[in-house]
Write an enzyme that holds these catalytic residues in place. Structure first.
Site, short mmCIF file in Angstrom:
data_model
loop_
_atom_site.label_atom_id
_atom_site.label_comp_id
_atom_site.label_asym_id
_atom_site.label_seq_id
_atom_site.Cartn_x
_atom_site.Cartn_y
_atom_site.Cartn_z
N PRO A 193 18.74 1.86 5.97
CA PRO A 193 18.35 0.46 6.05
C PRO A 193 17.46 0.19 7.26
O PRO A 193 17.53 0.90 8.27
CB PRO A 193 19.69 -0.27 6.19
CG PRO A 193 20.58 0.73 6.87
CD PRO A 193 20.17 2.05 6.28
N HIS A 194 16.63 -0.83 7.15
CA HIS A 194 15.84 -1.26 8.30
C HIS A 194 16.76 -2.08 9.19
O HIS A 194 16.90 -3.29 9.05
CB HIS A 194 14.65 -2.10 7.83
CG HIS A 194 13.71 -2.48 8.94
ND1 HIS A 194 12.70 -1.65 9.38
CD2 HIS A 194 13.64 -3.59 9.72
CE1 HIS A 194 12.05 -2.23 10.36
NE2 HIS A 194 12.61 -3.41 10.59
N ASP A 195 17.41 -1.39 10.10
CA ASP A 195 18.45 -1.97 10.96
C ASP A 195 18.44 -1.21 12.27
O ASP A 195 18.66 0.01 12.28
CB ASP A 195 19.82 -1.85 10.26
CG ASP A 195 20.97 -2.20 11.18
OD1 ASP A 195 20.86 -3.19 11.92
OD2 ASP A 195 22.00 -1.48 11.14
#
EC number: 3.2.1.4
Length: 544
Positions: A487-489
Protein backbone atom coordinates in the site's frame (compact mmCIF):
# COMPACT_ATOMS: atom_id res chain seq x y z
CA UNK A 1 8.29 -2.66 4.55
CA UNK A 2 11.79 -3.81 3.77
CA UNK A 3 13.09 -2.87 0.33
CA UNK A 4 15.28 -5.55 -1.21
CA UNK A 5 16.43 -6.35 -4.74
CA UNK A 6 15.26 -9.91 -5.29
CA UNK A 7 17.40 -12.50 -6.99
CA UNK A 8 16.15 -14.35 -10.05
CA UNK A 9 15.52 -17.36 -7.83
CA UNK A 10 13.38 -15.30 -5.47
CA UNK A 11 11.43 -13.83 -8.38
CA UNK A 12 10.74 -17.27 -9.81
CA UNK A 13 9.73 -18.55 -6.39
CA UNK A 14 7.42 -15.56 -5.89
CA UNK A 15 5.84 -16.06 -9.31
CA UNK A 16 5.16 -19.69 -8.49
CA UNK A 17 3.72 -18.71 -5.11
CA UNK A 18 1.32 -16.21 -6.67
CA UNK A 19 0.28 -18.73 -9.30
CA UNK A 20 -0.30 -21.33 -6.60
CA UNK A 21 -2.77 -18.96 -4.95
CA UNK A 22 -4.77 -18.37 -8.12
CA UNK A 23 -8.21 -19.94 -7.85
CA UNK A 24 -10.81 -20.27 -10.60
CA UNK A 25 -13.66 -19.36 -8.25
CA UNK A 26 -13.97 -15.73 -7.15
CA UNK A 27 -15.72 -15.22 -3.82
CA UNK A 28 -15.59 -13.45 -0.48
CA UNK A 29 -12.61 -15.14 1.13
CA UNK A 30 -13.54 -13.86 4.61
CA UNK A 31 -16.72 -15.89 4.72
CA UNK A 32 -20.50 -15.82 4.76
CA UNK A 33 -23.35 -15.49 7.24
CA UNK A 34 -25.58 -18.57 7.57
CA UNK A 35 -28.92 -17.02 6.68
CA UNK A 36 -27.87 -14.57 3.97
CA UNK A 37 -26.99 -14.78 0.28
CA UNK A 38 -23.90 -16.75 -0.79
CA UNK A 39 -22.57 -16.72 -4.31
CA UNK A 40 -19.37 -16.94 -6.32
CA UNK A 41 -18.32 -15.81 -9.79
CA UNK A 42 -16.52 -18.20 -12.13
CA UNK A 43 -14.92 -16.57 -15.19
CA UNK A 44 -14.55 -19.94 -16.89
CA UNK A 45 -17.05 -22.18 -18.65
CA UNK A 46 -18.73 -24.52 -16.22
CA UNK A 47 -22.03 -26.33 -15.75
CA UNK A 48 -22.02 -27.36 -12.14
CA UNK A 49 -20.24 -26.98 -8.83
CA UNK A 50 -20.23 -28.55 -5.43
CA UNK A 51 -19.66 -27.26 -1.91
CA UNK A 52 -17.30 -29.41 0.12
CA UNK A 53 -16.72 -29.40 3.87
CA UNK A 54 -13.02 -28.56 4.17
CA UNK A 55 -12.57 -30.53 7.40
CA UNK A 56 -14.34 -33.76 6.41
CA UNK A 57 -13.88 -33.58 2.60
CA UNK A 58 -17.55 -34.49 2.27
CA UNK A 59 -19.76 -32.92 -0.38
CA UNK A 60 -22.64 -30.99 1.23
CA UNK A 61 -24.28 -29.33 -1.77
CA UNK A 62 -24.35 -29.63 -5.55
CA UNK A 63 -25.61 -26.85 -7.77
CA UNK A 64 -25.96 -25.78 -11.38
CA UNK A 65 -24.12 -22.64 -12.42
CA UNK A 66 -25.95 -19.96 -14.39
CA UNK A 67 -24.50 -18.10 -17.33
CA UNK A 68 -22.55 -17.16 -19.17
CA UNK A 69 -22.95 -13.43 -18.89
CA UNK A 70 -20.47 -11.25 -20.74
CA UNK A 71 -19.38 -7.94 -19.21
CA UNK A 72 -17.40 -5.52 -21.30
CA UNK A 73 -15.40 -3.68 -18.63
CA UNK A 74 -13.81 -6.91 -17.34
CA UNK A 75 -13.87 -8.53 -20.81
CA UNK A 76 -15.07 -11.82 -19.36
CA UNK A 77 -17.82 -14.37 -19.67
CA UNK A 78 -18.83 -15.20 -16.11
CA UNK A 79 -20.87 -18.05 -14.65
CA UNK A 80 -22.54 -17.67 -11.24
CA UNK A 81 -22.64 -20.27 -8.47
CA UNK A 82 -25.32 -19.67 -5.85
CA UNK A 83 -24.98 -21.75 -2.71
CA UNK A 84 -27.24 -19.80 -0.35
CA UNK A 85 -28.86 -23.08 0.71
CA UNK A 86 -25.72 -24.02 2.63
CA UNK A 87 -26.35 -22.63 6.11
CA UNK A 88 -24.56 -24.96 8.53
CA UNK A 89 -21.58 -23.24 10.18
CA UNK A 90 -18.20 -24.64 9.17
CA UNK A 91 -15.29 -24.32 6.77
CA UNK A 92 -15.87 -25.06 3.12
CA UNK A 93 -14.61 -24.68 -0.42
CA UNK A 94 -16.27 -24.77 -3.83
CA UNK A 95 -15.11 -27.34 -6.35
CA UNK A 96 -15.82 -26.98 -10.06
CA UNK A 97 -15.35 -30.12 -12.21
CA UNK A 98 -12.52 -29.65 -14.65
CA UNK A 99 -11.44 -26.30 -13.17
CA UNK A 100 -10.46 -26.74 -9.55
CA UNK A 101 -11.29 -25.36 -6.15
CA UNK A 102 -11.92 -22.05 -4.48
CA UNK A 103 -9.98 -20.88 -1.47
CA UNK A 104 -11.42 -22.07 1.83
CA UNK A 105 -14.04 -19.88 3.47
CA UNK A 106 -16.12 -19.93 6.62
CA UNK A 107 -19.84 -19.88 7.22
CA UNK A 108 -20.46 -18.52 10.70
CA UNK A 109 -22.58 -16.05 12.64
CA UNK A 110 -19.42 -14.12 13.53
CA UNK A 111 -17.76 -14.43 10.12
CA UNK A 112 -17.09 -10.68 9.91
CA UNK A 113 -16.26 -9.86 13.53
CA UNK A 114 -12.49 -10.19 13.22
CA UNK A 115 -12.46 -8.09 10.04
CA UNK A 116 -14.59 -5.47 11.80
CA UNK A 117 -12.17 -5.36 14.72
CA UNK A 118 -9.09 -5.17 12.51
CA UNK A 119 -10.48 -2.42 10.28
CA UNK A 120 -11.49 -0.30 13.27
CA UNK A 121 -8.20 -0.83 15.11
CA UNK A 122 -6.56 0.58 11.99
CA UNK A 123 -7.74 4.00 13.18
CA UNK A 124 -5.95 3.53 16.50
CA UNK A 125 -2.80 2.62 14.58
CA UNK A 126 -3.20 5.91 12.67
CA UNK A 127 -3.13 8.00 15.84
CA UNK A 128 -0.94 11.08 15.80
CA UNK A 129 0.64 12.49 18.96
CA UNK A 130 1.07 9.22 20.84
CA UNK A 131 2.91 5.97 20.41
CA UNK A 132 0.87 3.05 19.12
CA UNK A 133 1.49 -0.67 19.30
CA UNK A 134 -0.17 -3.59 17.56
CA UNK A 135 0.61 -7.26 17.03
CA UNK A 136 -0.75 -9.10 14.03
CA UNK A 137 0.10 -12.52 12.60
CA UNK A 138 3.40 -12.62 14.46
CA UNK A 139 4.48 -9.10 13.48
CA UNK A 140 4.78 -6.04 15.69
CA UNK A 141 3.59 -2.69 14.34
CA UNK A 142 4.43 0.36 16.39
CA UNK A 143 5.34 4.02 16.28
CA UNK A 144 6.65 6.42 18.87
CA UNK A 145 4.80 9.60 19.83
CA UNK A 146 4.95 11.93 16.83
CA UNK A 147 4.31 15.53 15.78
CA UNK A 148 4.32 16.81 19.35
CA UNK A 149 5.09 20.33 18.10
CA UNK A 150 1.85 20.64 16.14
CA UNK A 151 1.53 23.37 15.09
CA UNK A 152 2.64 26.88 14.09
CA UNK A 153 0.31 29.79 13.34
CA UNK A 154 2.36 31.59 10.70
CA UNK A 155 -0.40 31.20 8.12
CA UNK A 156 -3.18 32.53 10.33
CA UNK A 157 -1.52 35.80 11.17
CA UNK A 158 0.83 34.89 14.03
CA UNK A 159 4.34 34.26 12.61
CA UNK A 160 6.47 32.12 14.94
CA UNK A 161 3.60 31.47 17.35
CA UNK A 162 2.86 27.87 18.31
CA UNK A 163 -0.46 26.43 19.54
CA UNK A 164 -1.53 22.94 20.60
CA UNK A 165 -2.76 21.01 17.58
CA UNK A 166 -1.62 17.56 18.66
CA UNK A 167 -3.70 14.42 18.33
CA UNK A 168 -6.11 13.13 15.74
CA UNK A 169 -5.39 10.61 13.00
CA UNK A 170 -2.93 10.81 10.17
CA UNK A 171 -5.08 11.31 7.13
CA UNK A 172 -3.87 8.73 4.64
CA UNK A 173 -0.58 7.39 3.37
CA UNK A 174 0.95 10.70 4.52
CA UNK A 175 1.18 12.26 7.99
CA UNK A 176 -1.06 15.30 7.41
CA UNK A 177 -4.36 16.09 9.13
CA UNK A 178 -7.25 17.56 7.13
CA UNK A 179 -10.59 18.81 8.48
CA UNK A 180 -12.69 18.27 5.35
CA UNK A 181 -11.66 14.63 4.99
CA UNK A 182 -12.14 14.15 8.72
CA UNK A 183 -15.69 15.39 8.16
CA UNK A 184 -16.97 12.54 6.02
CA UNK A 185 -14.83 10.11 8.04
CA UNK A 186 -16.23 10.92 11.46
CA UNK A 187 -19.69 11.44 10.00
CA UNK A 188 -19.80 7.89 8.64
CA UNK A 189 -18.28 6.47 11.84
CA UNK A 190 -20.87 8.23 13.99
CA UNK A 191 -23.48 6.75 11.66
CA UNK A 192 -22.00 3.29 12.23
CA UNK A 193 -22.46 3.72 15.97
CA UNK A 194 -25.93 5.23 15.59
CA UNK A 195 -27.16 2.48 13.26
CA UNK A 196 -25.32 -0.56 14.62
CA UNK A 197 -24.41 0.12 18.25
CA UNK A 198 -25.66 -3.29 19.36
CA UNK A 199 -23.41 -4.96 16.79
CA UNK A 200 -20.34 -2.87 17.55
CA UNK A 201 -20.56 -3.39 21.29
CA UNK A 202 -19.86 -7.09 20.66
CA UNK A 203 -16.38 -6.29 19.35
CA UNK A 204 -13.38 -5.89 21.67
CA UNK A 205 -11.02 -3.37 20.07
CA UNK A 206 -8.28 -3.50 22.74
CA UNK A 207 -7.72 0.26 22.76
CA UNK A 208 -5.72 2.25 25.32
CA UNK A 209 -7.68 4.07 28.01
CA UNK A 210 -7.79 7.59 26.55
CA UNK A 211 -11.48 8.33 27.22
CA UNK A 212 -12.58 6.80 30.56
CA UNK A 213 -16.21 5.76 30.65
CA UNK A 214 -16.69 5.76 26.88
CA UNK A 215 -17.52 2.61 24.89
CA UNK A 216 -14.43 1.51 22.98
CA UNK A 217 -15.80 2.45 19.56
CA UNK A 218 -16.62 6.00 20.68
CA UNK A 219 -13.31 6.21 22.52
CA UNK A 220 -11.56 6.09 19.16
CA UNK A 221 -13.87 8.71 17.66
CA UNK A 222 -13.19 11.04 20.57
CA UNK A 223 -9.46 10.92 19.80
CA UNK A 224 -10.19 12.56 16.46
CA UNK A 225 -12.86 14.87 17.86
CA UNK A 226 -10.38 16.23 20.40
CA UNK A 227 -8.13 17.27 17.53
CA UNK A 228 -10.95 18.74 15.44
CA UNK A 229 -11.83 21.02 18.36
CA UNK A 230 -8.30 22.43 18.24
CA UNK A 231 -8.75 23.47 14.61
CA UNK A 232 -11.21 26.24 15.48
CA UNK A 233 -9.48 29.62 15.57
CA UNK A 234 -8.82 30.64 19.20
CA UNK A 235 -10.05 34.21 18.58
CA UNK A 236 -13.71 33.28 19.06
CA UNK A 237 -14.62 34.04 15.45
CA UNK A 238 -15.74 30.49 14.67
CA UNK A 239 -13.41 30.11 11.68
CA UNK A 240 -11.81 26.67 11.30
CA UNK A 241 -8.42 25.96 9.74
CA UNK A 242 -8.65 23.85 6.62
CA UNK A 243 -5.77 21.55 7.58
CA UNK A 244 -2.65 21.03 9.68
CA UNK A 245 0.35 19.88 7.65
CA UNK A 246 3.88 20.69 6.59
CA UNK A 247 4.15 22.65 3.35
CA UNK A 248 5.06 19.54 1.34
CA UNK A 249 4.84 15.79 1.69
CA UNK A 250 7.55 13.90 3.54
CA UNK A 251 9.40 10.95 2.09
CA UNK A 252 8.67 7.42 3.25
CA UNK A 253 9.64 7.88 6.88
CA UNK A 254 8.03 6.87 10.16
CA UNK A 255 5.87 9.60 11.70
CA UNK A 256 8.19 10.12 14.67
CA UNK A 257 11.00 10.88 12.21
CA UNK A 258 9.03 13.66 10.53
CA UNK A 259 10.44 16.80 12.17
CA UNK A 260 9.52 19.31 9.47
CA UNK A 261 7.65 22.38 10.74
CA UNK A 262 3.85 21.96 10.53
CA UNK A 263 1.24 24.69 10.37
CA UNK A 264 -2.39 25.56 10.97
CA UNK A 265 -3.60 26.83 7.62
CA UNK A 266 -6.14 29.51 6.82
CA UNK A 267 -9.79 28.71 7.27
CA UNK A 268 -12.27 27.58 4.65
CA UNK A 269 -16.06 27.63 4.74
CA UNK A 270 -16.19 23.89 3.95
CA UNK A 271 -13.96 23.03 6.92
CA UNK A 272 -15.95 25.37 9.16
CA UNK A 273 -19.27 23.80 8.14
CA UNK A 274 -17.94 20.26 8.58
CA UNK A 275 -16.70 21.31 12.01
CA UNK A 276 -20.26 22.37 12.93
CA UNK A 277 -21.71 19.04 11.78
CA UNK A 278 -19.10 17.00 13.63
CA UNK A 279 -19.35 18.94 16.86
CA UNK A 280 -23.15 18.62 16.80
CA UNK A 281 -22.87 14.87 16.27
CA UNK A 282 -20.24 14.57 19.00
CA UNK A 283 -22.45 16.53 21.39
CA UNK A 284 -25.35 14.12 21.12
CA UNK A 285 -23.35 10.90 20.93
CA UNK A 286 -20.97 11.75 23.80
CA UNK A 287 -23.52 13.35 26.13
CA UNK A 288 -24.33 10.11 27.95
CA UNK A 289 -20.67 9.56 28.79
CA UNK A 290 -19.39 13.10 29.40
CA UNK A 291 -22.01 15.84 29.53
CA UNK A 292 -19.44 18.59 30.10
CA UNK A 293 -17.41 17.62 27.04
CA UNK A 294 -20.59 17.27 24.96
CA UNK A 295 -21.59 20.81 25.92
CA UNK A 296 -18.14 22.06 24.94
CA UNK A 297 -18.62 20.51 21.51
CA UNK A 298 -22.09 22.00 21.14
CA UNK A 299 -20.95 25.48 22.19
CA UNK A 300 -18.16 25.33 19.63
CA UNK A 301 -20.62 24.22 16.95
CA UNK A 302 -22.88 27.20 17.62
CA UNK A 303 -20.01 29.69 17.39
CA UNK A 304 -18.98 28.38 13.98
CA UNK A 305 -22.56 28.03 12.74
CA UNK A 306 -23.34 31.65 13.57
CA UNK A 307 -20.18 32.72 11.79
CA UNK A 308 -21.30 30.84 8.69
CA UNK A 309 -24.73 32.45 8.82
CA UNK A 310 -23.12 35.89 8.98
CA UNK A 311 -20.69 35.00 6.19
CA UNK A 312 -22.70 33.17 3.52
CA UNK A 313 -20.11 33.53 0.77
CA UNK A 314 -17.92 30.58 -0.24
CA UNK A 315 -14.43 30.84 1.27
CA UNK A 316 -12.16 28.56 -0.75
CA UNK A 317 -8.89 27.39 0.74
CA UNK A 318 -5.98 28.59 -1.35
CA UNK A 319 -3.00 26.24 -1.30
CA UNK A 320 -0.35 28.96 -1.60
CA UNK A 321 2.89 27.53 -0.21
CA UNK A 322 1.29 24.16 0.49
CA UNK A 323 1.67 21.11 -1.72
CA UNK A 324 -0.11 18.70 0.62
CA UNK A 325 -3.70 17.50 0.05
CA UNK A 326 -6.04 20.24 -1.15
CA UNK A 327 -9.47 18.79 -0.24
CA UNK A 328 -11.27 21.64 -1.98
CA UNK A 329 -15.02 21.38 -1.44
CA UNK A 330 -17.72 23.64 -2.84
CA UNK A 331 -19.30 24.10 0.65
CA UNK A 332 -23.05 24.11 -0.19
CA UNK A 333 -23.25 20.46 0.81
CA UNK A 334 -21.18 21.04 3.96
CA UNK A 335 -23.49 23.88 5.06
CA UNK A 336 -26.56 21.70 4.47
CA UNK A 337 -25.04 18.93 6.58
CA UNK A 338 -24.13 21.39 9.34
CA UNK A 339 -27.72 22.63 9.56
CA UNK A 340 -29.12 19.09 9.65
CA UNK A 341 -26.85 17.89 12.46
CA UNK A 342 -27.30 20.99 14.60
CA UNK A 343 -31.07 20.70 14.22
CA UNK A 344 -31.01 17.01 15.09
CA UNK A 345 -28.99 17.74 18.23
CA UNK A 346 -30.89 20.82 19.41
CA UNK A 347 -34.25 20.96 17.62
CA UNK A 348 -33.56 24.60 16.74
CA UNK A 349 -36.21 25.73 14.19
CA UNK A 350 -33.84 28.11 12.39
CA UNK A 351 -31.48 25.23 11.68
CA UNK A 352 -34.42 23.19 10.41
CA UNK A 353 -35.49 25.99 8.07
CA UNK A 354 -31.89 26.41 6.92
CA UNK A 355 -31.63 22.73 6.07
CA UNK A 356 -34.97 22.50 4.28
CA UNK A 357 -34.21 25.52 2.12
CA UNK A 358 -30.79 24.17 1.18
CA UNK A 359 -32.24 20.71 0.48
CA UNK A 360 -34.79 22.28 -1.86
CA UNK A 361 -32.05 24.26 -3.60
CA UNK A 362 -30.27 20.94 -4.21
CA UNK A 363 -33.54 19.40 -5.45
CA UNK A 364 -33.38 16.84 -2.62
CA UNK A 365 -30.83 14.85 -4.60
CA UNK A 366 -29.39 11.64 -3.13
CA UNK A 367 -26.02 10.68 -4.58
CA UNK A 368 -24.91 7.12 -5.21
CA UNK A 369 -21.31 8.24 -5.75
CA UNK A 370 -20.18 10.42 -2.85
CA UNK A 371 -17.21 11.18 -0.61
CA UNK A 372 -15.56 14.13 1.17
CA UNK A 373 -16.29 16.53 -1.70
CA UNK A 374 -20.05 16.07 -1.38
CA UNK A 375 -21.49 15.22 2.03
CA UNK A 376 -25.06 16.28 1.28
CA UNK A 377 -26.18 12.65 1.70
CA UNK A 378 -25.23 12.81 5.37
CA UNK A 379 -27.54 15.79 5.88
CA UNK A 380 -30.37 14.17 3.93
CA UNK A 381 -30.02 10.89 5.80
CA UNK A 382 -29.95 12.54 9.23
CA UNK A 383 -33.12 14.49 8.39
CA UNK A 384 -34.91 11.45 6.95
CA UNK A 385 -34.15 9.24 9.97
CA UNK A 386 -34.82 11.91 12.58
CA UNK A 387 -37.76 11.41 14.91
CA UNK A 388 -37.97 15.12 15.73
CA UNK A 389 -41.20 16.94 15.00
CA UNK A 390 -41.50 20.04 12.84
CA UNK A 391 -40.43 18.65 9.47
CA UNK A 392 -42.13 19.96 6.37
CA UNK A 393 -44.22 16.91 5.34
CA UNK A 394 -43.61 17.45 1.63
CA UNK A 395 -39.86 17.80 2.10
CA UNK A 396 -39.74 14.72 4.30
CA UNK A 397 -41.77 12.68 1.82
CA UNK A 398 -39.61 13.77 -1.14
CA UNK A 399 -36.33 12.97 0.59
CA UNK A 400 -37.63 9.58 1.72
CA UNK A 401 -38.78 8.76 -1.82
CA UNK A 402 -35.43 9.80 -3.29
CA UNK A 403 -33.49 7.69 -0.77
CA UNK A 404 -35.54 4.61 -1.61
CA UNK A 405 -35.24 5.19 -5.35
CA UNK A 406 -31.49 5.63 -5.01
CA UNK A 407 -31.19 2.38 -3.07
CA UNK A 408 -33.31 0.63 -5.67
CA UNK A 409 -30.94 1.81 -8.38
CA UNK A 410 -27.97 0.43 -6.43
CA UNK A 411 -29.74 -2.92 -6.08
CA UNK A 412 -30.36 -3.04 -9.83
CA UNK A 413 -26.77 -2.15 -10.71
CA UNK A 414 -25.36 -4.75 -8.35
CA UNK A 415 -27.67 -7.42 -9.75
CA UNK A 416 -26.61 -6.61 -13.32
CA UNK A 417 -22.86 -6.59 -12.57
CA UNK A 418 -21.16 -9.98 -12.86
CA UNK A 419 -19.30 -9.32 -9.59
CA UNK A 420 -22.34 -7.66 -7.94
CA UNK A 421 -20.51 -4.34 -7.58
CA UNK A 422 -23.03 -1.59 -6.65
CA UNK A 423 -20.80 1.04 -8.29
CA UNK A 424 -21.07 -0.95 -11.51
CA UNK A 425 -18.98 0.39 -14.37
CA UNK A 426 -17.43 3.35 -12.52
CA UNK A 427 -13.78 3.34 -11.49
CA UNK A 428 -11.52 6.13 -10.23
CA UNK A 429 -9.08 7.06 -7.49
CA UNK A 430 -10.58 5.74 -4.25
CA UNK A 431 -13.52 3.90 -5.80
CA UNK A 432 -13.19 0.99 -3.34
CA UNK A 433 -14.07 3.46 -0.59
CA UNK A 434 -17.17 4.50 -2.50
CA UNK A 435 -18.27 0.89 -2.94
CA UNK A 436 -18.04 0.47 0.83
CA UNK A 437 -19.77 3.81 1.45
CA UNK A 438 -22.74 2.87 -0.72
CA UNK A 439 -23.72 0.55 2.10
CA UNK A 440 -24.76 3.70 4.00
CA UNK A 441 -27.32 4.50 1.28
CA UNK A 442 -28.62 0.95 1.40
CA UNK A 443 -28.78 0.61 5.18
CA UNK A 444 -30.52 3.98 5.55
CA UNK A 445 -33.09 2.89 2.97
CA UNK A 446 -33.56 -0.35 4.90
CA UNK A 447 -34.22 1.63 8.07
CA UNK A 448 -36.87 3.67 6.29
CA UNK A 449 -38.47 0.69 4.54
CA UNK A 450 -37.01 -2.73 5.40
CA UNK A 451 -36.25 -4.78 2.30
CA UNK A 452 -33.99 -7.81 2.09
CA UNK A 453 -32.68 -6.62 -1.28
CA UNK A 454 -31.06 -3.60 0.39
CA UNK A 455 -29.27 -5.83 2.88
CA UNK A 456 -28.15 -8.29 0.22
CA UNK A 457 -26.75 -5.47 -1.92
CA UNK A 458 -24.88 -4.05 1.06
CA UNK A 459 -23.46 -7.54 1.52
CA UNK A 460 -22.56 -7.59 -2.18
CA UNK A 461 -20.36 -4.55 -1.53
CA UNK A 462 -18.60 -6.34 1.34
CA UNK A 463 -18.19 -9.48 -0.75
CA UNK A 464 -16.65 -7.47 -3.58
CA UNK A 465 -14.08 -5.87 -1.27
CA UNK A 466 -12.93 -9.24 0.07
CA UNK A 467 -12.48 -11.16 -3.17
CA UNK A 468 -15.72 -11.39 -5.18
CA UNK A 469 -14.07 -9.25 -7.85
CA UNK A 470 -12.11 -9.43 -11.08
CA UNK A 471 -8.82 -10.04 -9.26
CA UNK A 472 -10.10 -12.70 -6.84
CA UNK A 473 -8.19 -10.78 -4.16
CA UNK A 474 -8.99 -8.91 -0.99
CA UNK A 475 -8.54 -5.13 -1.16
CA UNK A 476 -7.77 -4.95 2.59
CA UNK A 477 -4.28 -5.41 4.00
CA UNK A 478 -3.88 -8.47 6.23
CA UNK A 479 -7.40 -9.78 5.60
CA UNK A 480 -8.70 -12.34 3.14
CA UNK A 481 -7.14 -13.97 0.09
CA UNK A 482 -3.95 -12.52 -1.38
CA UNK A 483 -4.42 -9.05 0.21
CA UNK A 484 -2.46 -5.95 -0.84
CA UNK A 485 1.19 -6.14 0.17
CA UNK A 486 2.42 -2.75 -1.05
CA UNK A 487 0.00 0.00 0.00
CA UNK A 488 0.98 3.63 -0.45
CA UNK A 489 1.49 4.13 3.28
CA UNK A 490 4.56 5.70 4.81
CA UNK A 491 4.59 3.45 7.87
CA UNK A 492 4.41 0.29 5.77
CA UNK A 493 7.13 1.61 3.51
CA UNK A 494 9.47 2.79 6.28
CA UNK A 495 9.33 0.12 8.97
CA UNK A 496 11.32 -3.12 9.02
CA UNK A 497 8.29 -5.43 8.73
CA UNK A 498 7.69 -7.03 5.34
CA UNK A 499 3.90 -7.27 5.68
CA UNK A 500 2.03 -3.94 5.59
CA UNK A 501 0.13 -2.49 8.52
CA UNK A 502 -3.10 -4.52 8.78
CA UNK A 503 -6.74 -3.72 8.21
CA UNK A 504 -6.54 -0.94 5.59
CA UNK A 505 -8.60 -0.79 2.41
CA UNK A 506 -6.71 0.47 -0.65
CA UNK A 507 -8.18 2.84 -3.22
CA UNK A 508 -8.52 0.54 -6.24
CA UNK A 509 -8.24 0.78 -9.99
CA UNK A 510 -9.16 3.54 -12.43
CA UNK A 511 -10.69 0.91 -14.66
CA UNK A 512 -12.04 -2.57 -14.04
CA UNK A 513 -8.68 -4.18 -14.82
CA UNK A 514 -5.85 -1.72 -14.05
CA UNK A 515 -5.41 -1.94 -10.27
CA UNK A 516 -1.77 -2.47 -9.30
CA UNK A 517 -0.47 -3.46 -5.88
CA UNK A 518 2.42 -1.02 -5.96
CA UNK A 519 3.57 1.33 -3.22
CA UNK A 520 4.46 4.11 -5.65
CA UNK A 521 0.97 4.20 -7.14
CA UNK A 522 -0.84 6.46 -4.69
CA UNK A 523 -3.78 6.80 -7.08
CA UNK A 524 -4.35 3.02 -7.03
CA UNK A 525 -3.02 1.80 -3.72
CA UNK A 526 -3.14 4.52 -1.07
CA UNK A 527 -4.97 4.10 2.23
CA UNK A 528 -7.10 6.93 3.66
CA UNK A 529 -9.38 7.58 6.63
CA UNK A 530 -12.46 8.38 4.51
CA UNK A 531 -12.29 5.02 2.72
CA UNK A 532 -11.50 3.27 5.99
CA UNK A 533 -14.56 4.69 7.73
CA UNK A 534 -16.71 3.39 4.89
CA UNK A 535 -15.21 -0.08 5.35
CA UNK A 536 -15.92 0.04 9.10
CA UNK A 537 -19.53 1.03 8.41
CA UNK A 538 -19.98 -1.66 5.75
CA UNK A 539 -18.79 -4.38 8.13
CA UNK A 540 -20.73 -2.98 11.09
CA UNK A 541 -24.00 -3.97 9.46
CA UNK A 542 -23.01 -7.64 9.51
CA UNK A 543 -21.26 -8.08 12.86
CA UNK A 544 -22.84 -10.74 15.08
Amino acid sequence: MRRVIPSLFVLLTLSFSVAAQTYPVHLNSIGFLPELKKSAAIPHECESFKVVNAETAKEVFTGKSTGPKFQKDVDQNVWIADFSEVKTPGKYYLEVPGLGKSTEFEIADDAFRFAAKTSMRAFYLWRCGMGVHGEYEGNVYETEACHLKDAYEDYIGKPGSQRNGTGGWHDAGDHGKYVVNAGVTLGVLFYAWDHFQVNLEKVEYELPETAPGYPEFLKELKWETDWILKMQYPDGSGRVSHKLTRTNFSGFIMPQDDHEKRYFTEWSSAATADFVALMAMAARHFKSYDAEYAQKCLDAAWVSYRFLQENPEYKRFEQGDFQTGGYQSRNVDDRLWAAAELWETTGDPECLADFEKRAADMEFEIDENWDWSDVSNLGMFTYALSERSGKNPQVAQTIRKDILENAGDLVKKAQEDVYNRPLAGRYYWGCNGTVARQTVNLQVANKLQPDKKYIETALDAVNHIFGHNYYNRSYVTGLGLNPPMNPHDRRSGADDVEAPWPGYIVGGGHSATDWVDEEESYSHNEVAINWQAALVYALAGFVN
